[in-house]
Design an enzyme around this catalytic site. Structure first.
Site, PDB file in Angstrom:
ATOM      1  N   ASP A  80       0.814  -1.212   0.000  1.00 19.41           N
ATOM      2  CA  ASP A  80       0.000   0.000   0.000  1.00 19.41           C
ATOM      3  C   ASP A  80       0.850   1.264   0.000  1.00 19.41           C
ATOM      4  O   ASP A  80       0.464   2.283  -0.580  1.00 19.41           O
ATOM      5  CB  ASP A  80      -0.930   0.008   1.215  1.00 19.41           C
ATOM      6  CG  ASP A  80      -2.147  -0.878   1.007  1.00 19.41           C
ATOM      7  OD1 ASP A  80      -2.065  -1.791   0.162  1.00 19.41           O
ATOM      8  OD2 ASP A  80      -3.168  -0.663   1.676  1.00 19.41           O
ATOM      9  N   LYS A 123      -3.851  -6.197   2.873  1.00 16.22           N
ATOM     10  CA  LYS A 123      -4.990  -6.931   2.315  1.00 16.22           C
ATOM     11  C   LYS A 123      -4.740  -8.428   2.270  1.00 16.22           C
ATOM     12  O   LYS A 123      -5.665  -9.204   2.020  1.00 16.22           O
ATOM     13  CB  LYS A 123      -5.312  -6.443   0.891  1.00 16.22           C
ATOM     14  CG  LYS A 123      -5.407  -4.935   0.752  1.00 16.22           C
ATOM     15  CD  LYS A 123      -6.359  -4.329   1.758  1.00 16.22           C
ATOM     16  CE  LYS A 123      -6.249  -2.815   1.790  1.00 16.22           C
ATOM     17  NZ  LYS A 123      -4.943  -2.297   2.243  1.00 16.22           N
ATOM     18  N   CYS A 194       5.030  -2.479   8.359  1.00 13.62           N
ATOM     19  CA  CYS A 194       5.396  -1.153   8.877  1.00 13.62           C
ATOM     20  C   CYS A 194       5.081  -1.036  10.362  1.00 13.62           C
ATOM     21  O   CYS A 194       4.066  -1.529  10.846  1.00 13.62           O
ATOM     22  CB  CYS A 194       4.714  -0.066   8.067  1.00 13.62           C
ATOM     23  SG  CYS A 194       5.302  -0.006   6.358  1.00 13.62           S
ATOM     24  N   GLU A 447      -6.776   4.555  -0.440  1.00 15.05           N
ATOM     25  CA  GLU A 447      -6.420   5.168   0.836  1.00 15.05           C
ATOM     26  C   GLU A 447      -5.989   6.615   0.645  1.00 15.05           C
ATOM     27  O   GLU A 447      -5.488   6.993  -0.407  1.00 15.05           O
ATOM     28  CB  GLU A 447      -5.285   4.381   1.504  1.00 15.05           C
ATOM     29  CG  GLU A 447      -5.709   3.019   1.980  1.00 15.05           C
ATOM     30  CD  GLU A 447      -4.614   2.265   2.693  1.00 15.05           C
ATOM     31  OE1 GLU A 447      -4.932   1.252   3.329  1.00 15.05           O
ATOM     32  OE2 GLU A 447      -3.444   2.681   2.626  1.00 15.05           O
ATOM     33  N   SER A 473      -5.245   5.056   5.249  1.00 13.09           N
ATOM     34  CA  SER A 473      -4.181   4.166   5.677  1.00 13.09           C
ATOM     35  C   SER A 473      -4.261   4.002   7.185  1.00 13.09           C
ATOM     36  O   SER A 473      -4.718   4.903   7.895  1.00 13.09           O
ATOM     37  CB  SER A 473      -2.829   4.766   5.292  1.00 13.09           C
ATOM     38  OG  SER A 473      -1.782   4.171   6.026  1.00 13.09           O
TER      39      SER A 473
END
Length: 560
Positions: A80, A123, A194, A447, A473
């Site tokens: 993402d 996802k 992350c 996002e 996000s």
């Protein structure tokens, strides 16, 4: 066994011949063992997945030691962060359905007896879970683990969101390009999902509460040697789950869903978790209404504040403080909040899993008696702008923005909004409206990390709100209200808003409204042209025709 369909009897000689050719069959005795799929999502485009090849190898060894025959296969994945702020983001949410479909396809086509799922990022975890629930074969999840936070030469702790927000700071001259480059080079120090309580880590933590993963799944770092041991332990469990016929739909229930939502609220998880958990419930044919989240939030204390809600705490700190088991143990003190009898893949109940857990650092995990707030870190807002609901991460909203009224600054796409924010069109007090970015309108419900980071980076986080029929996000912070339903492409009220209309966001009151009467909204919507799809061919064109509303998880319809 399910796999007997492809391996038992003289008429299956061609099937066995092909299986032998894979190299996975060592002796004919292997045909009497359960066939276990190792559903890996290794690829070299996602830092959270770049190390998963080795975890797949460990999982296969563990399955063999436990008496199964492993067959590794892959799913796709989208980063993402790399897909952010351009057309690639339209594919992010849509990839969830492709992943679910691919898991279903491989499991059903090859009659696998069980699954070890190795996801990590946004996802991929819900996509694999949706596919596993659809096939209802025994499954266990073990993620790749979080990335550690980064540190600049000056000692400042940074993460990916620091980099996004530094772009806004650089645009105003608050920092130099050299300073931006320093943050860029330190923000993501190695492999793993992350490092904040963003979507990937939120979902991997929820796997523990749902009962699909072993304790530690959500918080043990990717680079920690304990992660390899966790993979070995998880993969070693799957053969027992197959032998005892423990299926995912016997683990997932309304009670385990409520456990997961309570955890989510207590740690201020990503708003995307609501979208994904509703989709997971849909696959399991469980009824769960959007509005129930507010009822649960009212009795769930917010006890663990992690980046992006604070810059001081990251997932590694949560792990050090006792992990998800410690948060759940603390929540168990709230009478009636958790169902501790819920079954899990450990073979024990949730209560048994967390019985020995303890909070090791109260600066990271607070007590339920002294929470950050008495109510959870997520909320659903209703009103004439969102009759079917919208979502806000309350734990990442500054106190000054919990109630806000301001003039709308309307943009019909994210790119225009980013340009407006960066060139100074958005002023203090404004409510930025980004629409036609919902599941169908986007398509793919992109996002909004770039615009929210630009708002924060330009010093407007305590004076500007943003609402959208798109999503955010897990790293977004500020007064950001997403998932507005119905979306603009479905002629929802958000399509009627014009620049200058006054919008009121009342998070404690759980409402969001525009100062227009119903008749004006109706007339404005009637005057709009029919929505014209932005993409007319390929997967996204098909996706846009089949996707449903955000308030039901943005799943694909099967009603044609």
């Amino acid at each position: 066994m399910r796999s007997d369909t492809i391996k038992k009897g003289f008429e299956k000689a061609p099937h066995r011949s092909l299986l032998k050719a894979t190299g996975a069959i060592s002796t004919r005795d292997d045909y009497s063992k359960p066939f276990i799929g190792i559903c890996n999502s290794f690829n070299e485009l996602i830092p959270g997945h770049a190390h998963l090849q080795e975890l797949g190898r460990i999982a296969k060894e563990a399955v063999r030691e436990a008496g199964g025959v492993p067959f590794e296969f892959n799913t796709i994945g989208v980063c993402d962060g790399i897909a952010m702020g351009h057309v690639g983001m339209r594919y992010s949410l849509a990839s969830r359905e492709l992943i679910a479909d691919s898991v279903e396809t491989v499991v059903e086509a090859h009659r696998l007896d069980g699954l070890v799922c190795i996801p990590n990022c946004d996802k991929i975890t819900p996509g694999m879970m949706m596919g596993a629930l659809r096939t209802n074969v025994p499954v266990i999840f073990v993620s790749g683990g979080p990335m550690s936070a980064g540190h600049t030469p000056s000692g400042k702790t940074v993460d990916l969101i620091s980099v996004f927000e530094a772009v806004g700071q650089c645009s105003t001259g608050e920092i130099t390009e050299d300073e931006l480059q320093t943050i860029e080079e330190c923000g993501c120090p190695g492999c793993g999902s992350c490092s904040g309580m963003f979507t990937a880590n939120s979902m991997n933590c929820l796997c523990e509460a749902l009962g699909f993963a072993l304790p530690g799944n959500g918080t043990i770092l990717a680079a920690d040697p304990r992660r390899n041991e966790l993979v070995k332990a998880a993969a070693g469990r799957i053969v027992d789950l197959v032998n005892k016929d423990v299926r995912p739909r016997s683990i997932l229930s309304r009670q385990s869903m409520l456990n997961a939502f309570a955890l989510d609220l207590a740690m201020g998880g990503s708003t995307n978790t609501i979208l994904h958990t509703l989709a997971i419930a849909s696959e399991a044919e469980l009824e769960f209404d959007f509005s129930e989240l507010n009822d649960l939030s009212a009795k769930t204390p917010y006890i663990c504040k992690v980046s992006p809600a604070t810059t001081e705490v990251h997932i590694e700190d949560v792990d050090r403080a006792g992990g998800i088991s410690a948060i759940l143990k603390e929540l168990s003190k709230v009478e009636g909040l958790l169902d501790l009898s819920a079954p899990t893949v450990t073979g024990k109940t949730l209560g048994e899993n967390i019985a020995d857990a303890e909070v090791l650092d109260r600066s990271v995990i607070r007590s339920v008696e002294e929470p950050y707030s008495a109510t959870g870190g997520l909320a659903v807002l209703y009103g004439n702008l969102a009759p079917n609901g919208s979502v806000v991460k309350t734990g990442a909203v500054s106190p000054s923005m919990m109630k806000h009224t301001g003039p709308a600054k309307v943009y019909d796409c994210q790119d225009d909004a980013i340009a407006g924010i960066m060139n100074g069109d958005v002023k203090s007090g404004d409510v930025v409206v980004i629409r036609y970015e919902g599941p169908r309108g986007g398509p793919g419900m992109p996002e909004m990390l770039s615009p929210t980071s630009a708002i924060m980076g330009r010093g407007l986080g305590d004076s500007v709100a943003l609402i959208t029929d798109g999503r955010f996000s897990g790293g977004s912070r500020g007064a950001c209200v997403g998932h507005v339903s119905p979306e603009a492409a479905d002629r929802g009220p958000i399509a009627a808003v014009q620049t200058g209309d006054m919008i009121t966001i009342d998070i404690p009151g759980r409402t969001m409204s525009v100062a227009l009467d119903d008749e004006t909204i109706r007339q404005r919507i009637e005057a709009l042209p029919e929505f014209e799809p932005k993409i007319k061919k390929g997967y996204l064109a098909r996706y846009a025709r089949m996707v449903t509303s955000a308030n039901t998880g943005a799943v694909l319809t099967t009603n044609f």
